[in-house]
Design an enzyme around this catalytic site. Structure first.
Site, PDB file in Angstrom:
ATOM      1  N   CYS A 122       0.810  -1.450  -0.066  1.00  0.00           N
ATOM      2  CA  CYS A 122       0.334  -0.031  -0.067  1.00  0.00           C
ATOM      3  C   CYS A 122       0.890   1.371   0.042  1.00  0.00           C
ATOM      4  O   CYS A 122       1.167   1.800   1.153  1.00  0.00           O
ATOM      5  CB  CYS A 122      -1.113   0.232   1.267  1.00  0.00           C
ATOM      6  SG  CYS A 122      -1.629  -1.411   1.717  1.00  0.00           S
ATOM      7  N   ALA A 124       1.345   4.227  -1.925  1.00  0.00           N
ATOM      8  CA  ALA A 124       1.012   5.538  -2.481  1.00  0.00           C
ATOM      9  C   ALA A 124       0.801   6.754  -1.117  1.00  0.00           C
ATOM     10  O   ALA A 124       0.168   6.246  -0.332  1.00  0.00           O
ATOM     11  CB  ALA A 124      -0.135   5.897  -3.254  1.00  0.00           C
ATOM     12  N   GLY A 127       6.061   7.758   0.713  1.00  0.00           N
ATOM     13  CA  GLY A 127       6.803   8.152   1.670  1.00  0.00           C
ATOM     14  C   GLY A 127       7.809   7.016   2.126  1.00  0.00           C
ATOM     15  O   GLY A 127       8.952   7.125   2.176  1.00  0.00           O
ATOM     16  N   LYS A 128       7.356   5.716   2.184  1.00  0.00           N
ATOM     17  CA  LYS A 128       8.034   4.550   2.710  1.00  0.00           C
ATOM     18  C   LYS A 128       8.637   3.798   1.675  1.00  0.00           C
ATOM     19  O   LYS A 128       9.731   3.385   1.769  1.00  0.00           O
ATOM     20  CB  LYS A 128       7.030   3.676   3.508  1.00  0.00           C
ATOM     21  CG  LYS A 128       6.706   4.369   4.964  1.00  0.00           C
ATOM     22  CD  LYS A 128       5.320   3.781   5.715  1.00  0.00           C
ATOM     23  CE  LYS A 128       5.040   4.782   6.598  1.00  0.00           C
ATOM     24  NZ  LYS A 128       3.697   5.171   6.426  1.00  0.00           N
ATOM     25  N   ASP A 146      -0.142   0.144  -5.107  1.00  0.00           N
ATOM     26  CA  ASP A 146      -1.396   0.831  -4.564  1.00  0.00           C
ATOM     27  C   ASP A 146      -2.684   0.553  -5.334  1.00  0.00           C
ATOM     28  O   ASP A 146      -2.363   0.775  -6.878  1.00  0.00           O
ATOM     29  CB  ASP A 146      -0.978   2.380  -4.279  1.00  0.00           C
ATOM     30  CG  ASP A 146      -2.028   2.929  -3.245  1.00  0.00           C
ATOM     31  OD1 ASP A 146      -1.316   3.116  -2.109  1.00  0.00           O
ATOM     32  OD2 ASP A 146      -3.234   3.181  -3.655  1.00  0.00           O
ATOM     33  N   ARG A 151      -3.330   7.617  -7.391  1.00  0.00           N
ATOM     34  CA  ARG A 151      -2.293   7.711  -6.318  1.00  0.00           C
ATOM     35  C   ARG A 151      -1.174   7.183  -6.696  1.00  0.00           C
ATOM     36  O   ARG A 151       0.106   7.719  -6.406  1.00  0.00           O
ATOM     37  CB  ARG A 151      -2.643   7.080  -4.773  1.00  0.00           C
ATOM     38  CG  ARG A 151      -3.850   8.097  -4.187  1.00  0.00           C
ATOM     39  CD  ARG A 151      -4.389   7.507  -2.744  1.00  0.00           C
ATOM     40  NE  ARG A 151      -3.442   7.154  -1.970  1.00  0.00           N
ATOM     41  CZ  ARG A 151      -3.307   8.172  -1.030  1.00  0.00           C
ATOM     42  NH1 ARG A 151      -3.527   9.338  -1.077  1.00  0.00           N
ATOM     43  NH2 ARG A 151      -2.245   7.915  -0.128  1.00  0.00           N
ATOM     44  N   ASP A 191       1.615  -1.340   4.871  1.00  0.00           N
ATOM     45  CA  ASP A 191       1.347   0.194   5.570  1.00  0.00           C
ATOM     46  C   ASP A 191      -0.356   0.418   5.352  1.00  0.00           C
ATOM     47  O   ASP A 191      -0.651   1.072   4.351  1.00  0.00           O
ATOM     48  CB  ASP A 191       2.208   1.226   5.256  1.00  0.00           C
ATOM     49  CG  ASP A 191       1.921   2.648   5.887  1.00  0.00           C
ATOM     50  OD1 ASP A 191       1.783   2.446   6.914  1.00  0.00           O
ATOM     51  OD2 ASP A 191       2.163   3.646   5.328  1.00  0.00           O
ATOM     52  N   CYS A 244      -1.423   4.058  11.016  1.00  0.00           N
ATOM     53  CA  CYS A 244      -1.319   5.310  11.800  1.00  0.00           C
ATOM     54  C   CYS A 244      -2.295   5.543  12.577  1.00  0.00           C
ATOM     55  O   CYS A 244      -3.088   6.627  12.845  1.00  0.00           O
ATOM     56  CB  CYS A 244      -1.153   6.571  11.014  1.00  0.00           C
ATOM     57  SG  CYS A 244      -2.475   6.809   9.793  1.00  0.00           S
TER      58      CYS A 244
HETATM   59  C1  LIG Z   1      -1.651   4.778   4.962  1.00  0.00           C
HETATM   60  S1  LIG Z   1      -1.673   4.820   2.970  1.00  0.00           S
HETATM   61  C2  LIG Z   1       0.048   4.533   2.643  1.00  0.00           C
HETATM   62  C3  LIG Z   1       0.990   5.488   2.681  1.00  0.00           C
HETATM   63  C4  LIG Z   1       2.188   4.965   1.962  1.00  0.00           C
HETATM   64  N1  LIG Z   1       2.827   3.840   2.570  1.00  0.00           N
HETATM   65  C5  LIG Z   1       3.176   6.282   2.226  1.00  0.00           C
HETATM   66  O1  LIG Z   1       4.048   6.041   3.317  1.00  0.00           O
HETATM   67  O2  LIG Z   1       3.282   7.148   1.593  1.00  0.00           O
HETATM   68  C6  LIG Z   1      -2.663   3.409   2.486  1.00  0.00           C
HETATM   69  C7  LIG Z   1      -2.772   3.035   0.945  1.00  0.00           C
HETATM   70  O3  LIG Z   1      -3.488   2.145   1.002  1.00  0.00           O
HETATM   71  C8  LIG Z   1      -4.258   2.313  -0.271  1.00  0.00           C
HETATM   72  N2  LIG Z   1      -5.024   0.886  -0.354  1.00  0.00           N
HETATM   73  C9  LIG Z   1      -6.204   1.017   0.234  1.00  0.00           C
HETATM   74  N3  LIG Z   1      -6.644  -0.357   0.054  1.00  0.00           N
HETATM   75  C10 LIG Z   1      -5.756  -1.154  -0.595  1.00  0.00           C
HETATM   76  C11 LIG Z   1      -5.728  -2.264  -1.207  1.00  0.00           C
HETATM   77  N4  LIG Z   1      -6.983  -3.091  -1.026  1.00  0.00           N
HETATM   78  N5  LIG Z   1      -4.821  -2.580  -1.870  1.00  0.00           N
HETATM   79  C12 LIG Z   1      -3.472  -2.019  -1.866  1.00  0.00           C
HETATM   80  N6  LIG Z   1      -3.567  -0.777  -1.491  1.00  0.00           N
HETATM   81  C13 LIG Z   1      -4.562  -0.192  -0.827  1.00  0.00           C
HETATM   82  C14 LIG Z   1      -4.633   3.440  -0.338  1.00  0.00           C
HETATM   83  O4  LIG Z   1      -4.814   3.798  -1.732  1.00  0.00           O
HETATM   84  C15 LIG Z   1      -3.838   4.487   0.410  1.00  0.00           C
HETATM   85  O5  LIG Z   1      -2.853   4.964  -0.585  1.00  0.00           O
END
Ligand SMILES: C[S@@+](CC[C@H](N)C(=O)[O-])C[C@H]1O[C@@H](n2cnc3c(N)ncnc32)[C@H](O)[C@@H]1O
Length: 472
Positions: A122, A124, A127-128, A146, A151, A191, A244
């Site tokens: 996950c 987008a 950052g990580k 993602d 995103r 994440d 988070c």
């Molecule tokens: C907490 S954010 C991730 C932040 C990212 N790791 C960073 O450090 O920038 C969670 C992400 O999970 C994605 N997401 C939500 N459901 C998902 C799924 N079933 N599979 C993959 N990604 C998913 C969202 O689009 C979102 O961008």
């Protein structure tokens, strides 16, 4: 440290939960800190920023050099509300990433090593992923995924800006990734999307979405992510699950559930340093904003029992012979690329597999036959485009190179107005003091850091900076 007070109203149901989790004394500390200013951070890019230029980069980014983020592998720094690190050409040069300080912990704690196959499920906006990709230092590869394609576009730009070439970027359902990459990765980061309790101070709009879509909404999504991710983990591999949020039902309860579902998984205790607080399972940790200088995160590290495969050295030798042959054959067919590469003083032909699709040339981190049929936004480093009898290099290639790795260039001081003009997409005039090499493709740098390409004719630089990347 944070003199400005603000007022945030928390839902009663949430307060009750926090009272149960924290007890009265800690709850009081939490509520007091919710009135204070949020923490802001930048994380340096170790692929670009060397020790001797670190201080200069930090001061340009308005960062406080005396106080690094303790859990950030000495790469994270705080900056004040008045700082504007995103308004400096260095930001466009990929020298740092703006990241909330507690969010620097997962990428630092997952023990990624050069050569690993890494999945960020996950990812987008990146950052990580930028942190994990930099830790690979060009060896192995990172699949950044993602589910949201829009995103994932931003994610790709951030990875390219960081100069990370050994990437695959996809926008796929986790189940489909599992189908294509069973028992495949050495390190995985999940994440997960979550109810965001740790972000309430920074983004008060999250409070409203918590009342509409609380933990119950996210638990099934998180379980599905964990199930698929664990199926993709190799024996001996490590997985880091982070959120988070402070909600135990999204954190420790999910970890307990997955460890019951997949008995080969074992929790690995995260050392209790820097003010981290142990989770109720005795292995995971929380970052609480009143215990340290960061907004809030939960982290759990898992290991899959068993030994990693030890055939990797042999496999790598076989790969490098295949790569050489693939690339030699490719360059024989594509003389335009071979001609352009004479300007590049770096053995890119030893850093991946050349591959062409619809006129675009990529440097793949794995052989083309091993790319599964999933929705990729990017397969490796985009080197550029084959046009009629010529090769046009990409923005990603400019970011991948160092100043001395390209034959022709121009290097403007960051405070020179021409730097921002270039970043805005304008044609700029160089002079003898800043330019070297000949007419043709020219790497435009600022203070020695590449920003993009231009086409030079005498002192005029025709701008080739990507429109979607321009200075806003
Ligand atoms: C907490 S954010 C991730 C932040 C990212 N790791 C960073 O450090 O920038 C969670 C992400 O999970 C994605 N997401 C939500 N459901 C998902 C799924 N079933 N599979 C993959 N990604 C998913 C969202 O689009 C979102 O961008």
């Amino acid at each position: 440290m944070n003199p400005e007070k603000k007022s945030i109203e928390l839902p009663e149901k949430y307060m009750e939960k926090m009272r149960r989790l924290l007890g009265e004394t800690e709850l009081k500390a939490y509520l007091t800190c919710m009135e204070e200013e949020t923490f802001r951070g930048i994380r340096l890019n170790p692929l670009k920023v060397t020790e001797d230029c670190r201080a200069g980069v930090l001061s340009s980014a308005d960062a406080r050099t005396e106080e690094p983020v303790p859990w950030s592998d000495s790469l994270g720094y705080y900056y004040e509300k008045t700082g504007m690190p995103a308004r400096h050409p260095y930001y466009y040069g990929g020298l740092y990433y703006l990241q909330e300080p507690s969010a620097m912990a997962p990428g630092a704690i997952l023990p990624v090593e050069p050569g690993d196959r890494v999945l960020d499920l996950c990812a987008a906006p990146g950052g990580k992923s930028t942190q994990l990709g930099a830790r690979l230092a060009g060896s192995g590869f990172l699949l950044s995924n993602d589910i949201s394609a829009s995103r994932a576009n931003g994610l790709l730009k951030n990875l390219e800006r960081f100069g990370i070439g050994n990437i695959l970027v996809s926008s796929e359902e986790p189940e489909r990734l599992l189908h294509n990459f069973p028992v495949y990765f050495d390190k995985i980061l999940v994440d997960a999307p979550c109810s965001g309790e740790g972000m309430f101070r920074r983004e008060p709009s999250m409070i409203r979405s918590w009342t509409e879509k609380g933990p119950e909404h996210y638990i099934p999504i998180q379980k599905e992510l964990l199930r698929c991710a664990c199926g993709m983990l190799k024996p001996g591999g490590m997985l880091l699950y982070s959120t988070c949020t402070f909600a135990e039902e999204e954190d420790e309860d999910n970890i307990e559930w997955i460890c019951e579902e997949i008995p080969e998984l074992e929790p690995v205790p995260v050392p209790l340093k820097y003010g981290f607080v142990q989770g109720s399972d005795g292995a995971s940790i929380r970052l609480f904003p009143w215990r340290l200088s960061g907004e809030g995160h939960f982290l759990s590290l898992l290991r899959k029992k068993g030994s990693p495969d030890f055939d990797s050295r042999e496999t790598r030798q076989a790969c490098s012979a295949d790569m050489e042959k693939n690339n030699r054959d490719f360059l024989k067919k594509r003389e335009e690329l071979a001609g352009f590469l004479k300007l590049v003083h770096r053995p890119v032909e030893k850093e991946g597999y050349f591959w062409e699709r619809e006129g675009q040339v990529y440097l793949l981190p794995i052989p083309r036959e091993k790319l599964p049929p999933i929705r990729f936004l990017r397969t490796g480093l985009l080197l550029g485009t084959l046009k009629k009898n010529r090769f046009e290099p990409s923005q990603a290639l400019a970011m991948y190179l160092k100043k001395e790795e390209f034959e022709n260039g121009v290097d403007f001081p960051s405070e020179d107005l021409r730097t921002v003009k270039y970043l805005k997409g304008e044609t700029v005039e160089a002079d003898n003091a800043v330019i070297w090499g000949k007419d043709g493709w020219c790497l435009v740098c600022t203070d020695g850091y590449p920003l993009g390409f231009a086409k030079r004719s005498r002192m005029t630089l025709k701008n080739k900076y990507y429109p979607g990347w321009r200075w806003q």
